[in-house]
Each structure stands twice: as structure tokens, then as C-alpha cells.
Design a protein around this motif. Structure first.
Motif, PDB file in Angstrom:
ATOM      1  N   LEU A  32       8.562  -0.429  -6.434  1.00 20.31           N
ATOM      2  CA  LEU A  32       9.601  -1.166  -7.154  1.00 20.31           C
ATOM      3  C   LEU A  32       9.100  -2.526  -7.617  1.00 20.31           C
ATOM      4  N   PRO A  33       9.304  -2.878  -8.889  1.00 17.47           N
ATOM      5  CA  PRO A  33       8.847  -4.172  -9.417  1.00 17.47           C
ATOM      6  C   PRO A  33       9.391  -5.367  -8.637  1.00 17.47           C
ATOM      7  N   LEU A  34      10.546  -5.177  -7.996  1.00 13.84           N
ATOM      8  CA  LEU A  34      11.156  -6.250  -7.220  1.00 13.84           C
ATOM      9  C   LEU A  34      10.179  -6.873  -6.232  1.00 13.84           C
ATOM     10  N   TRP A  35       9.360  -6.035  -5.579  1.00 12.12           N
ATOM     11  CA  TRP A  35       8.468  -6.534  -4.534  1.00 12.12           C
ATOM     12  C   TRP A  35       7.332  -7.382  -5.090  1.00 12.12           C
ATOM     13  N   PHE A  36       7.042  -7.260  -6.367  1.00 12.36           N
ATOM     14  CA  PHE A  36       5.963  -8.049  -6.963  1.00 12.36           C
ATOM     15  C   PHE A  36       6.441  -9.437  -7.383  1.00 12.36           C
ATOM     16  N   ARG A  37       7.714  -9.724  -7.091  1.00 11.42           N
ATOM     17  CA  ARG A  37       8.251 -11.048  -7.345  1.00 11.42           C
ATOM     18  C   ARG A  37       8.282 -11.892  -6.071  1.00 11.42           C
ATOM     19  N   ALA A  38       7.784 -11.335  -4.988  1.00 10.30           N
ATOM     20  CA  ALA A  38       7.735 -12.053  -3.714  1.00 10.30           C
ATOM     21  C   ALA A  38       6.388 -12.757  -3.582  1.00 10.30           C
ATOM     22  N   PRO A  39       6.365 -14.083  -3.464  1.00 11.91           N
ATOM     23  CA  PRO A  39       5.095 -14.815  -3.349  1.00 11.91           C
ATOM     24  C   PRO A  39       4.308 -14.366  -2.128  1.00 11.91           C
ATOM     25  N   PHE A  40       2.985 -14.384  -2.243  1.00 16.94           N
ATOM     26  CA  PHE A  40       2.055 -13.954  -1.196  1.00 16.94           C
ATOM     27  C   PHE A  40       2.105 -12.435  -0.996  1.00 16.94           C
ATOM     28  N   PHE A  41       3.301 -11.886  -0.836  1.00 24.62           N
ATOM     29  CA  PHE A  41       3.446 -10.454  -0.597  1.00 24.62           C
ATOM     30  C   PHE A  41       2.859  -9.645  -1.749  1.00 24.62           C
ATOM     31  N   ARG A  42       3.068 -10.111  -2.961  1.00 23.48           N
ATOM     32  CA  ARG A  42       2.545  -9.399  -4.140  1.00 23.48           C
ATOM     33  C   ARG A  42       1.028  -9.239  -4.066  1.00 23.48           C
ATOM     34  N   ASP A  43       0.347 -10.263  -3.611  1.00 23.82           N
ATOM     35  CA  ASP A  43      -1.107 -10.219  -3.536  1.00 23.82           C
ATOM     36  C   ASP A  43      -1.563  -9.244  -2.452  1.00 23.82           C
ATOM     37  N   TYR A  44      -0.799  -9.188  -1.366  1.00 21.38           N
ATOM     38  CA  TYR A  44      -1.125  -8.282  -0.267  1.00 21.38           C
ATOM     39  C   TYR A  44      -1.007  -6.826  -0.702  1.00 21.38           C
ATOM     40  N   ILE A  45       0.097  -6.475  -1.347  1.00 22.62           N
ATOM     41  CA  ILE A  45       0.301  -5.068  -1.710  1.00 22.62           C
ATOM     42  C   ILE A  45      -0.617  -4.627  -2.848  1.00 22.62           C
ATOM     43  N   MET A  46      -1.027  -5.565  -3.702  1.00 26.03           N
ATOM     44  CA  MET A  46      -1.943  -5.189  -4.775  1.00 26.03           C
ATOM     45  C   MET A  46      -3.301  -4.758  -4.248  1.00 26.03           C
ATOM     46  N   THR A  47      -3.725  -5.306  -3.104  1.00 29.74           N
ATOM     47  CA  THR A  47      -5.026  -4.930  -2.554  1.00 29.74           C
ATOM     48  C   THR A  47      -5.069  -3.468  -2.127  1.00 29.74           C
ATOM     49  N   ALA A  48      -3.882  -2.880  -1.907  1.00 29.56           N
ATOM     50  CA  ALA A  48      -3.809  -1.471  -1.506  1.00 29.56           C
ATOM     51  C   ALA A  48      -3.678  -0.532  -2.702  1.00 29.56           C
ATOM     52  N   GLY A  49      -3.677  -1.069  -3.914  1.00 26.78           N
ATOM     53  CA  GLY A  49      -3.539  -0.218  -5.091  1.00 26.78           C
ATOM     54  C   GLY A  49      -2.114   0.035  -5.484  1.00 26.78           C
ATOM     55  N   LEU A  50      -1.196  -0.788  -5.011  1.00 23.32           N
ATOM     56  CA  LEU A  50       0.204  -0.673  -5.416  1.00 23.32           C
ATOM     57  C   LEU A  50       0.423  -1.443  -6.711  1.00 23.32           C
ATOM     58  N   ILE A  51       1.166  -0.831  -7.629  1.00 18.36           N
ATOM     59  CA  ILE A  51       1.491  -1.464  -8.903  1.00 18.36           C
ATOM     60  C   ILE A  51       2.975  -1.262  -9.183  1.00 18.36           C
ATOM     61  N   PRO A  52       3.566  -2.076 -10.047  1.00 19.04           N
ATOM     62  CA  PRO A  52       5.001  -1.936 -10.330  1.00 19.04           C
ATOM     63  C   PRO A  52       5.336  -0.582 -10.954  1.00 19.04           C
ATOM     64  N   SER A  53       6.486  -0.057 -10.594  1.00 18.14           N
ATOM     65  CA  SER A  53       6.922   1.242 -11.124  1.00 18.14           C
ATOM     66  C   SER A  53       7.657   1.063 -12.437  1.00 18.14           C
ATOM     67  N   ASP A  54       6.948   0.551 -13.426  1.00 20.21           N
ATOM     68  CA  ASP A  54       7.497   0.436 -14.771  1.00 20.21           C
ATOM     69  C   ASP A  54       6.510   1.042 -15.754  1.00 20.21           C
ATOM     70  N   LYS A  55       6.988   1.286 -16.958  1.00 21.33           N
ATOM     71  CA  LYS A  55       6.181   1.981 -17.952  1.00 21.33           C
ATOM     72  C   LYS A  55       4.948   1.188 -18.342  1.00 21.33           C
ATOM     73  N   VAL A  56       5.068  -0.133 -18.411  1.00 22.29           N
ATOM     74  CA  VAL A  56       3.948  -0.979 -18.819  1.00 22.29           C
ATOM     75  C   VAL A  56       2.771  -0.828 -17.861  1.00 22.29           C
ATOM     76  N   SER A  57       3.038  -0.858 -16.569  1.00 25.54           N
ATOM     77  CA  SER A  57       1.985  -0.778 -15.557  1.00 25.54           C
ATOM     78  C   SER A  57       1.285   0.581 -15.589  1.00 25.54           C
ATOM     79  N   ALA A  58       2.068   1.657 -15.657  1.00 27.03           N
ATOM     80  CA  ALA A  58       1.482   2.995 -15.690  1.00 27.03           C
ATOM     81  C   ALA A  58       0.710   3.213 -16.989  1.00 27.03           C
ATOM     82  N   LYS A  59       1.270   2.727 -18.093  1.00 23.98           N
ATOM     83  CA  LYS A  59       0.620   2.893 -19.402  1.00 23.98           C
ATOM     84  C   LYS A  59      -0.747   2.233 -19.416  1.00 23.98           C
ATOM     85  N   TYR A  60      -0.865   1.062 -18.812  1.00 23.17           N
ATOM     86  CA  TYR A  60      -2.144   0.344 -18.807  1.00 23.17           C
ATOM     87  C   TYR A  60      -3.241   1.207 -18.199  1.00 23.17           C
ATOM     88  N   LEU A  61      -2.950   1.852 -17.081  1.00 20.09           N
ATOM     89  CA  LEU A  61      -3.957   2.670 -16.405  1.00 20.09           C
ATOM     90  C   LEU A  61      -4.258   3.950 -17.169  1.00 20.09           C
TER      91      LEU A  61
END
Length: 335
Positions: free
Chosen positions: A143-172
Motif C-alpha cells: 500500500l502506498p500509504l506506508w511509503f509516506r512514513a519517514p524512516f519506515f519507507r527506506d527500511y521497506i524499500m531495501t526488501a524490494g517493496l514498492i507502492p501498489s500503484d500503476k506508476v510503480s509497476a509500470k516503471y519496472l
């Protein structure tokens, strides 16, 4: 209620497994609020500059989650995740090769309460995804909501988590050369409300967004079914039409997250708590469905591929259910 405590002679290895899962549950349920609180708390202390500097970094780095994030293989391979894998345990099962020259959209079913199977198999290196599917890099949508949390966003990105929106999936899926596997828990947060032990409800009948995404980019579709995902927690009875379910659905509609009332065991006792039960999870990756690029699919073309995907998922379930303790008379229920 009589409380059943864990034996004092529990082996160290099992205690480490419990500790690994406990930190993961906390990360899933409480780390984001903790990070938000810490960010604002620091502003009113002598360490206020840390939050200010981070805010500047956050502004500069704002689009990174939607551009593939920052997956770190080293962190994904920590011993910590091996203990988590062995707690249940969790196993990834391959049924067919996936050509790394293509991109893939993996539909993960069911969501379960905390998507333990999806995280362990596709966000860590402990169940052998990179060995089973060489040349592919997996990314799990969250959920994109979690990427709006400071510090937490950086932690979850290291595991390969990305926002569940069309823009993020389209990029990959637009990257040249293939090799990206975008994993989508198709049922999402609403499906968590149906995650009761012994049930096989899949929220898919009207979910066509991921099908369209695959068609627009020519990414092959892969059905994935995680046996045991719904067995990890008990949940308060919330059948459709009850006041509890109505309340949960209303809250989910405007908060974006669902609030299943779940429980299982504790850290030092087996009678109650938010720790999942030690029950095996077998995540079976099905055969790829080849998809030709079609940037403007018609409704008929979309419906046809969606039906084919449901048929393939149902076939995958029927072929493997006997291996994982599911009664032969039990079938998937598409909601």
C-alpha cells in the motif's frame, strides 16, 4: 482460560525463530507509527536537526519508491530471515521455468492476514527465489500509504517493496531486457477479512487491473497460490452482512487498510497473542501465461485473459491441494 506457557527447555534455535517472527510482526503492525512518532518527537529535542536533514533527504528522494526502490540483496539474505522461514516453515515450490528475458506479473493468492508467504518468498533470499528463477528480481507491491512514513519507507524499500500503484509497476515493466517479477497480492487488504483457517476465498472475480497492466506492457502472467497462508491466525467471525464486517469494510474504504480482528499465540505462551501459529506455508508458483503487448485492450480481450487467469489459478490449486492437506472436495471460491 488456562494459559499454556512455552517450556523452559525450548531449544535456542526455536527461540531465535520466535524472536525473528516477533520483530517482523512488530515491523508490520507497529514500526511505521513508531517511525512517525520518532520523526516528530526529535523535532522538539536537541536532535531536531536529524529530522530536518531527513526531511530534506525525503524531499529529494521522494520518487524513489515508484522507480524501483532500493532493494539490497545483502539485507535480504540476513540470517534473521532464515530463522523466520524455519519458524513456520515456508517453502517456495516451482512448477515451470520463467525466462528472464521477459517481465512477469505474479498474482499472489490468498492475501492472508499478514502476507507472510509473499514477504518471505519474494522479499528475502531464504527460500531460493533467485536460484529457482535465475535472472529474475522480485518486487512486492505494498500500500502506498506506508511509503509516506519517514524512516519506515527506506527500511521497506531495501526488501524490494514498492507502492501498489500503476506508476510503480509500470516503471519496472518498462525496463529493457526483462528480468523483473512484480508480485501483486491481488485480493489486497479487503481479502484479509476473509482469511479464516480452512477457507479458500479468493477476491478475484472483479479484479482486472493487474490483467490490464500485464497486457499493456506485454508482461507474462503467473498465478501463485500459497497453501497455509490462511492458517496462521484465527479471526473473529465476520461473515458478510454482519455489523462487524460492515464496519470493517467502511473503515477499509476510507483508510485504505483493513482491520481484521485476528489472534493466535504469544511469544512466551501458546494461548493468545499476535504471533502466528507455527504452521507450514507452501507457496506454489504456477506456469506462465504468455501475454502479447496490447496497449489498448478491448473489454472482451480483457475479460478473456482474466478468465484464462482464473482457470489457470484454479488448475494450479487442484493439482497441488492434495500435497498440502486440502480435502479433494474443496475448491477455490472466487469472490
Amino acid at each position: 482460560m488456562k494459559i499454556q506457557f512455552a517450556p523452559l527447555d525450548t531449544p535456542l534455535n526455536r527461540r531465535l525463530q520466535t524472536a525473528a517472527v516477533a520483530q517482523w510482526v512488530y515491523s508490520f503492525l507497529g514500526l511505521a507509527p513508531t517511525c512517525i512518532f520518532l520523526f516528530f518527537y526529535l523535532l522538539f529535542t536537541r536532535f531536531w536537526l536529524l529530522s530536518v536533514v531527513y526531511a530534506l533527504w525525503w524531499f529529494w528522494d521522494y520518487d524513489t519508491p515508484s522507480r524501483g526502490g532500493r532493494k539490497k540483496p545483502f539485507l535480504c539474505g540476513l540470517k534473521l530471515w532464515e530463522y523466520m522461514r524455519d519458524y513456520f516453515p515456508i517453502k517456495l515450490v516451482k512448477t515451470a521455468d520463467l525466462d528472464p528475458r521477459h517481465h512477469y506479473v505474479l498474482g499472489f493468492h490468498p492475501h492472508g492476514v499478514l502476507v507472510a508467504g509473499a514477504f518471505t518468498n519474494f522479499c528475502t533470499c531464504t527460500t531460493g527465489f533467485t536460484q529457482l528463477f535465475p535472472g529474475l528480481t522480485s518486487y512486492l507491491l505494498m500500500l502506498p500509504l506506508w511509503f509516506r512514513a519517514p524512516f519506515f519507507r527506506d527500511y521497506i524499500m531495501t526488501a524490494g517493496l514498492i507502492p501498489s500503484d500503476k506508476v510503480s509497476a509500470k516503471y519496472l515493466l518498462c525496463q529493457r531486457g526483462g528480468g523483473n517479477a512484480v508480485v501483486i497480492a491481488v485480493g489486497g487488504a479487503p481479502e484479509a477479512l476473509d482469511a479464516h483457517p480452512g477457507t479458500f476465498n479468493v477476491l478475484l472475480a472483479k479484479k482486472k487491473g493487474f490483467i490490464k497492466l500485464a497486457m499493456e506492457h506485454g508482461a507474462h502472467l503467473v498465478p501463485v497460490f500459497s497453501f497455509g497462508e490462511n492458517e496462521l491466525f484465527d479471526q473473529v467471525e465476520n461473515k458478510r452482512g454482519t455489523w462487524l464486517r460492515w464496519t470493517q469494510e467502511r473503515l477499509q474504504s476510507f483508510m485504505g487498510i483493513s482491520l481484521p480482528l485476528f489472534h493466535a499465540r504469544g511469544i512466551f505462551q501458546y494461548s493468545f497473542g499476535l504471533m502466528p501459529y507455527r504452521r507450514p506455508i507452501h507457496t506454489v508458483v504456477g506456469r506462465p501465461i504468455k501475454v502479447k503487448k496490447n496497449e489498448k485492450p478491448t473489454a472482451e480481450e480483457l475479460d478473456a485473459l482474466h478468465q484464462l487467469y482464473m482457470d489457470e489459478l484454479s488448475t494450479l490449486f487442484e493439482e497441488h491441494k492434495g500435497n498440502y492437506g486440502v480435502d479433494r472436495d474443496t475448491h477455490l471460491n472466487f469472490v
